[in-house]
Design a protein around this motif. Sequence first.
Motif, PDB file in Angstrom:
ATOM      1  N   THR B 168      -0.259  14.376  27.712  1.00 36.17           N
ATOM      2  CA  THR B 168       1.037  14.196  28.377  1.00 36.17           C
ATOM      3  C   THR B 168       1.378  15.421  29.228  1.00 36.17           C
ATOM      4  N   ILE B 169       1.201  16.605  28.662  1.00 38.33           N
ATOM      5  CA  ILE B 169       1.490  17.817  29.433  1.00 38.33           C
ATOM      6  C   ILE B 169       0.567  17.897  30.644  1.00 38.33           C
ATOM      7  N   THR B 172       1.593  15.487  33.381  1.00 36.43           N
ATOM      8  CA  THR B 172       2.800  15.994  34.046  1.00 36.43           C
ATOM      9  C   THR B 172       2.442  17.164  34.963  1.00 36.43           C
ATOM     10  N   ALA B 173       1.678  18.104  34.415  1.00 35.39           N
ATOM     11  CA  ALA B 173       1.353  19.310  35.185  1.00 35.39           C
ATOM     12  C   ALA B 173       0.466  18.987  36.377  1.00 35.39           C
ATOM     13  N   THR B 176       2.375  17.268  39.169  1.00 36.52           N
ATOM     14  CA  THR B 176       3.181  18.288  39.843  1.00 36.52           C
ATOM     15  C   THR B 176       2.286  19.170  40.717  1.00 36.52           C
ATOM     16  N   VAL B 180       3.247  19.470  44.636  1.00 38.92           N
ATOM     17  CA  VAL B 180       3.907  20.665  45.180  1.00 38.92           C
ATOM     18  C   VAL B 180       3.151  21.273  46.369  1.00 38.92           C
ATOM     19  N   LYS B 224       6.163  30.570  45.171  1.00 42.20           N
ATOM     20  CA  LYS B 224       6.532  30.887  43.781  1.00 42.20           C
ATOM     21  C   LYS B 224       6.142  29.729  42.865  1.00 42.20           C
ATOM     22  N   ALA B 225       6.470  28.521  43.305  1.00 45.64           N
ATOM     23  CA  ALA B 225       6.172  27.342  42.480  1.00 45.64           C
ATOM     24  C   ALA B 225       4.670  27.205  42.257  1.00 45.64           C
ATOM     25  N   VAL B 228       3.210  29.822  39.820  1.00 46.09           N
ATOM     26  CA  VAL B 228       3.393  29.546  38.387  1.00 46.09           C
ATOM     27  C   VAL B 228       2.504  28.387  37.959  1.00 46.09           C
ATOM     28  N   LEU B 229       2.505  27.326  38.771  1.00 40.90           N
ATOM     29  CA  LEU B 229       1.756  26.112  38.406  1.00 40.90           C
ATOM     30  C   LEU B 229       0.277  26.391  38.206  1.00 40.90           C
ATOM     31  N   VAL B 232      -0.287  28.026  34.886  1.00 45.55           N
ATOM     32  CA  VAL B 232       0.019  27.169  33.727  1.00 45.55           C
ATOM     33  C   VAL B 232      -1.054  26.105  33.533  1.00 45.55           C
ATOM     34  N   VAL B 236      -3.546  24.583  30.153  1.00 48.81           N
ATOM     35  CA  VAL B 236      -3.213  23.196  29.802  1.00 48.81           C
ATOM     36  C   VAL B 236      -4.472  22.329  29.889  1.00 48.81           C
TER      37      VAL B 236
END
Lengths: 323, 465
Positions: B168-169, B172-173, B176, B180, B224-225, B228-229, B232, B236
């Motif tokens: 699930t994570i 989602t990640a 995104t 993005v 910035k987004a 971070v992504l 992360v 994950v």
Amino acid sequence: MSRMIRAAMFSAGVAALLVFSATSAAGAEIEAEVVDSAEVGELVEIEVEVLDEAGEPVPFILVEVIADATIIGEPGKVVLDTAVTDEEGAATLEFLERAPADTTQSIEVAAHVSAEPVTLEAEIVVLPGPQLHQSDAPVHLPIFNVAWLFVVLGLVWAALLYSVWRMLNLGRAAEHPRPLAKLAPYVMVGFVIFTAAGMVLVLLNRPQSHANLEPGAAFERAPGTVVGEEHDYDGLGFDLIDRPLSELDGESLYELANCSGCHGIRGEGAVVGGDLLGEILTEHDAFIGEVRRGPRSMPGYPEAQIDDEALMRMIDYLEGDDS
Amino acid sequence: MDGVETSDATWADVDVKDEEAMSRLSWDERLDARVLAPAHPGGARYRLFIVVLGTIVAWGFVAFVYQLKDGLYVTDMRDRISWGLYIAALIFFMGISMAGTFISAILRAASADWRTPITRMAEAVTVAALISGALFIIVDMGRPDRLYNFYFYGNWQSPMMWDMIAITIYLTASVTFLLVPMVPDLAYFRDRLNGRVARWRILVYDSLALGWEGNERQHREIHKAIGVLMIVIIPVAASVHTMLAWIFATTSRVSWDSTILGLFFVTGAMYSGIATVIILLAVVRRVYHLEEYITPRHFKNLAYLMAAGAVLMLYGNASEYIPKGFKMDEEEAHAFRQLFVEDFAPFFWFYFFGGLVFPVLVIAFKRTRTIPGLVIASIFVNVGMFIERYFIVVAGLRVPLLDYEPSSYSPTWVEWSIFASGCAGFTLLITLFTRVFPILSVWEMKEEHEYGEPSPVPVEEGSPA
């Protein structure tokens, strides 16, 4: 805490220690200190001393403690522990008490001094106690627990949220705002929050595991069946899972209270649970009492969970009266 | 460069197949022409391709409905071998989904500039493979309607639950992470394609572009987004493949009783993910005439990464089998026998020589290190890795726990149909993606071009290095 209580009870038990002794035909003698009662789940220790006819200790021989047991429906004997005597002819046998509560367990301590072992018999009254099927890890690391999983998951989601939050700023930074574009970042933030909330739901809904604890609706289980057997479609099961056990019909209750997991698809008995039809389910009131009490490692089902009427429906189902 | 521009652009008048006309355009105009061309309605061959894929997907759906009606009895999965083709496919697709993370996030974090033209495709592969893979979980369930139990009554002491959380994570990640960095390109599509394509597509571009105008502050926010992504998503992705491995490793089965299984799955995922991206890039490059941007240099670099993956896999196999084989317990002997000399021997040795050794050899020699050569090697990698997943699942379950005869398993037509449907669905998702969304990271490529950073220089076809 429970360990301290158990230790205190053990000390009390020592006061009631009974010393048994037996002598073999050849004159060898066995002496054992056996507690007269033990809780379910308690570690029972038996100090054994073996002496020959001259009263001298017998070193380096095998001693064992044997109990009567029912194995897959057959009466038999099971060796609970073995040990070897030291130079003083002494040995310690130990085993976890697994006999049903409120019964008397017959044990036999045997010392193999010759081809024919010298044995003595004793009885232990089994008291109710913590059951053995809790998830009790043998190694405890106080700081390393599953709470860290929450922390890690939380951080990951926070980082994801941070990224999509930046997307909200992206729209705000536009000099010519576009109405359509305003919605999407909220959808993205909403999507991340939705999946995160889903996980929180999962964690909050976690069931307690194993016996002794009240098995909630979480213990739903698909009815057992045999490959190739035809079954009617019984719906999506939404209603089953949320319905109190007391409202179920006999068959569903037998499945959803997890009886079939141990006692077989229709109560015929299996490796763990006994044969309900042939042996256990003879007298209805006694049977209901057993279900309430939860013998051995079976969890007890209080009246609040399954009422007597529901149990009677299940009995009818098992006895084949409802078909 | 991302400004609102609706004047008649030169890109619209040029036939992208006309190399002569294309060479007269400036670098920017040429990129426009190349990237925007796939957005136009496809020809008869494209439609036929979509119809064929759609038919296979539909056939798989029919098989799934049949399976729902009669239960998992229609598969060959039984009490002893209770996982088969579906679970192998699940691990295979999850593995492929590592591509985006590896190529996009790790190379981004390492500031490897050459990655820019290939990141978008890699990210798309991640999402498409993840969707295809996750569906196999549902297909493998006898009662898929009970999936909700996972959410409402899930037991988080179960590795299955950890896997569900990780997937699930990851989904989602990775969605995104696909969206993005695509925002500026969606704005670019929104502006350039306005009035040239169907209205609904402009609506999609407009909403997903989040009002991007390319101003200073927006650039800051998006960097910035992405910053971070990309960090992360790496742990994950690793967690997803590890959890998948732990479902096996926490089960009492001789062949799965391994401490390196998680690492092995992550490596295998990276390996097959890169191979998939190589195949896909070769196809996209040819179909959409992107030779100028996706150069032999990209293939060479990816091939080196793939070779590193192969060597890691070989090392993983050695560290898995040599210590186990040295001790050779009784059960282990059974597992070894069936894997190396008996039932699964053809599978294992094909995986070993075809899936691991052969690709390394192809990459090692300059004469074979061509784009067609690398595509063939990548196909071998993917077939080999699929077979590896298959024998991990089936051979692992076949080793008896008690003294009974080993069971047998061979997928039924239902399983093959649904598996084919999954593969077709993956291809269909990727194909549709290339027709609707920008397949190159145009804004990043233009940024690099503008600031004089090394832009992909055309190298003579077929001779990387």
